[in-house]
Write a protein that holds these residues in place. Structure first.
Motif, short mmCIF file in Angstrom:
data_model
loop_
_atom_site.label_atom_id
_atom_site.label_comp_id
_atom_site.label_asym_id
_atom_site.label_seq_id
_atom_site.Cartn_x
_atom_site.Cartn_y
_atom_site.Cartn_z
N ARG A 150 -10.79 34.52 -12.21
CA ARG A 150 -9.37 34.11 -12.31
C ARG A 150 -8.83 34.81 -13.51
NH1 ARG A 150 -9.26 27.80 -12.87
NH2 ARG A 150 -9.26 27.99 -10.47
N VAL A 151 -7.65 35.04 -13.29
CA VAL A 151 -6.82 35.83 -14.32
C VAL A 151 -5.51 35.07 -14.80
CG1 VAL A 151 -5.44 37.96 -14.56
CG2 VAL A 151 -7.47 37.97 -13.22
N LEU A 152 -5.47 35.14 -16.13
CA LEU A 152 -4.48 34.59 -16.83
C LEU A 152 -3.21 35.49 -17.11
CD1 LEU A 152 -2.89 32.20 -18.43
CD2 LEU A 152 -4.22 33.11 -20.32
N ALA A 168 2.36 34.24 -7.34
CA ALA A 168 1.18 33.35 -7.75
C ALA A 168 1.15 32.05 -7.09
CB ALA A 168 1.04 33.73 -9.11
N GLN A 169 2.18 31.48 -6.55
CA GLN A 169 2.23 30.21 -6.28
C GLN A 169 1.35 30.17 -5.12
OE1 GLN A 169 6.10 28.74 -5.25
NE2 GLN A 169 6.90 28.35 -7.36
N GLY A 170 0.43 29.05 -5.14
CA GLY A 170 -0.53 28.81 -4.19
C GLY A 170 -1.69 29.62 -4.41
N ASP A 171 -1.99 30.42 -5.27
CA ASP A 171 -3.04 31.14 -5.48
C ASP A 171 -3.79 30.91 -6.88
OD1 ASP A 171 -5.15 32.89 -5.85
OD2 ASP A 171 -4.13 34.69 -5.19
N ASN A 172 -4.75 29.99 -6.81
CA ASN A 172 -5.21 29.42 -8.08
C ASN A 172 -6.24 30.53 -8.83
OD1 ASN A 172 -7.66 29.27 -6.61
ND2 ASN A 172 -7.91 27.19 -6.48
N ILE A 174 -4.66 33.10 -10.13
CA ILE A 174 -3.91 33.70 -10.79
C ILE A 174 -2.99 32.68 -11.47
CG2 ILE A 174 -1.89 35.46 -11.17
CD1 ILE A 174 -2.91 36.87 -8.73
N VAL A 175 -3.37 32.57 -12.79
CA VAL A 175 -2.48 31.35 -13.60
C VAL A 175 -1.34 32.20 -14.41
CG1 VAL A 175 -2.72 29.57 -15.50
CG2 VAL A 175 -4.72 30.37 -13.87
N THR A 176 -0.01 31.46 -14.26
CA THR A 176 0.98 32.11 -14.72
C THR A 176 1.55 31.01 -16.14
OG1 THR A 176 2.51 30.98 -13.34
CG2 THR A 176 1.73 33.43 -12.91
N VAL A 177 1.46 31.79 -17.13
CA VAL A 177 1.94 30.91 -18.45
C VAL A 177 3.18 31.77 -18.93
CG1 VAL A 177 1.65 30.25 -20.69
CG2 VAL A 177 -0.11 30.09 -18.96
N PRO A 224 -10.02 31.36 -17.61
CA PRO A 224 -9.62 32.54 -16.97
C PRO A 224 -10.78 33.69 -17.49
CG PRO A 224 -8.48 32.62 -18.80
CD PRO A 224 -9.05 31.07 -18.71
N ASP A 225 -11.13 34.57 -16.64
CA ASP A 225 -11.95 35.72 -16.85
C ASP A 225 -11.54 36.96 -17.63
OD1 ASP A 225 -14.33 34.15 -15.69
OD2 ASP A 225 -13.24 34.49 -14.02
#
Length: 305
Positions: A150-152, A168-172, A174-177, A224-225
């Motif tokens: 997982r990538v933030l 990135a929607q629908g791909d858990n 990749i986290v978007t902030v 995230p990693d």
């Protein structure tokens, strides 16, 4: 050593007189770091990406039209650049630079690209000086590495990272902030995993409090990693397009908080310089340099023997 990714093509693009995009700033940052004594051995030169290998991410028709110069006038106007073959070479090289930065961050713990943050690019169109979403490509590159699940993408540019959020929607994985100006481009916002819209005139302390909350929540909630950090300086009080009121010291404190938090959590971090639109290139360069200062670039403790 802290790897720094740079290619001269970052600043090699002829633009119309008084064009809004400060193309000179990339070479200016490279020159300033050299003057500070950062050794050449810290710099890595990226290669251009092959657009034929990007069709799993971006629409094939869009890629073909972009690279051939056959996008219609309206689409190019939305991007904001006049088309040229050099524009395409620069775009592919800049995106390659962010992917390389992500790979180097996994190897060295942190790395910085002297461009990057083209977060308004979507799968099938470009917008706001962005044609290929390098942040999303870099996240995918990190996910291909062993142990990275997982990538933030932590975006502190003053403009919302709408293209990244949509891609990135629908791909858990990749986290978007996004911390961004509430009343700023893009007018139609996308939905990130976490959005923190800020009012016009936000100053250092309020911004830093929000940043601390956002980063802590994102790390604790999503675990995230690795982290990709867009350190846009269009949050600065003197920026022509920002509308926030951070001081230069505030920008430094922001960047240091992000680097220090990632170090405490043992998270590799790939940073890009993001937006910044002061017309005074010397002044703009000094604000961008806060990212490198915060990372420890040039400090004696980080130098190789």
């Amino acid at each position: 050593m802290i790897p720094l990714v740079f290619h001269p093509i970052y600043s090699q693009l002829a633009l119309p007189y008084r064009h809004r995009f400060p193309i000179q700033k990339y070479q200016a940052i490279r020159d300033a770091l050299q003057q500070q004594g950062v050794p050449d051995s810290w710099f890595f030169q990226p290669e251009a990406l092959d657009p034929r290998q990007l069709t799993h991410v971006f629409d094939a028709d869009y890629l073909q039209q972009l690279c051939s110069g056959s996008l219609d006038v309206k689409a190019m106007r939305r991007i904001g650049f006049p088309w040229s073959q050099q524009l395409i070479r620069r775009t592919l090289t800049a995106a390659g630079g962010t992917v390389l930065t992500a790979q180097l961050a996994l190897q060295y713990g942190k790395a910085i690209n002297l461009t990057g943050g083209y977060h308004h690019a979507f799968a099938d169109f470009g917008s706001g000086f962005c044609m290929l979403n390098d942040l999303y490509l870099a996240a995918l590159a990190m996910l291909r590495a062993p142990g990275i699940d997982r990538v933030l993408v932590f975006d502190c540019d003053v403009h919302q990272g709408d293209g990244t959020a949509k891609l990135a929607q629908g791909d858990n994985r990749i986290v978007t902030v996004s911390l961004h100006g509430e009343k700023n481009f893009p007018h139609r916002k996308q939905i990130s995993d976490m959005d923190f819209p800020l009012p016009k005139g936000t100053e250092d302390q309020a911004y830093l409090d929000t940043l601390d909350t956002a980063l802590t929540l994102a790390i604790n909630l999503y675990r995230p990693d690795a982290v990709i950090y867009d350190a846009g300086v269009d949050v600065h009080i003197d920026d022509d397009l920002g509308h926030l009121h951070l001081s230069t010291q505030g920008v430094y404190q922001r960047d240091k908080l992000v680097f220090d938090t990632c170090a405490e959590k043992s998270l590799p971090i790939a940073a890009v310089i993001g937006g910044g639109y002061q017309r005074d290139i010397a002044a703009l360069t000094q604000v961008h340099l806060q990212l490198f200062n915060a990372a420890g670039v040039g400090s004696p403790s980080d130098r190789l023997p």
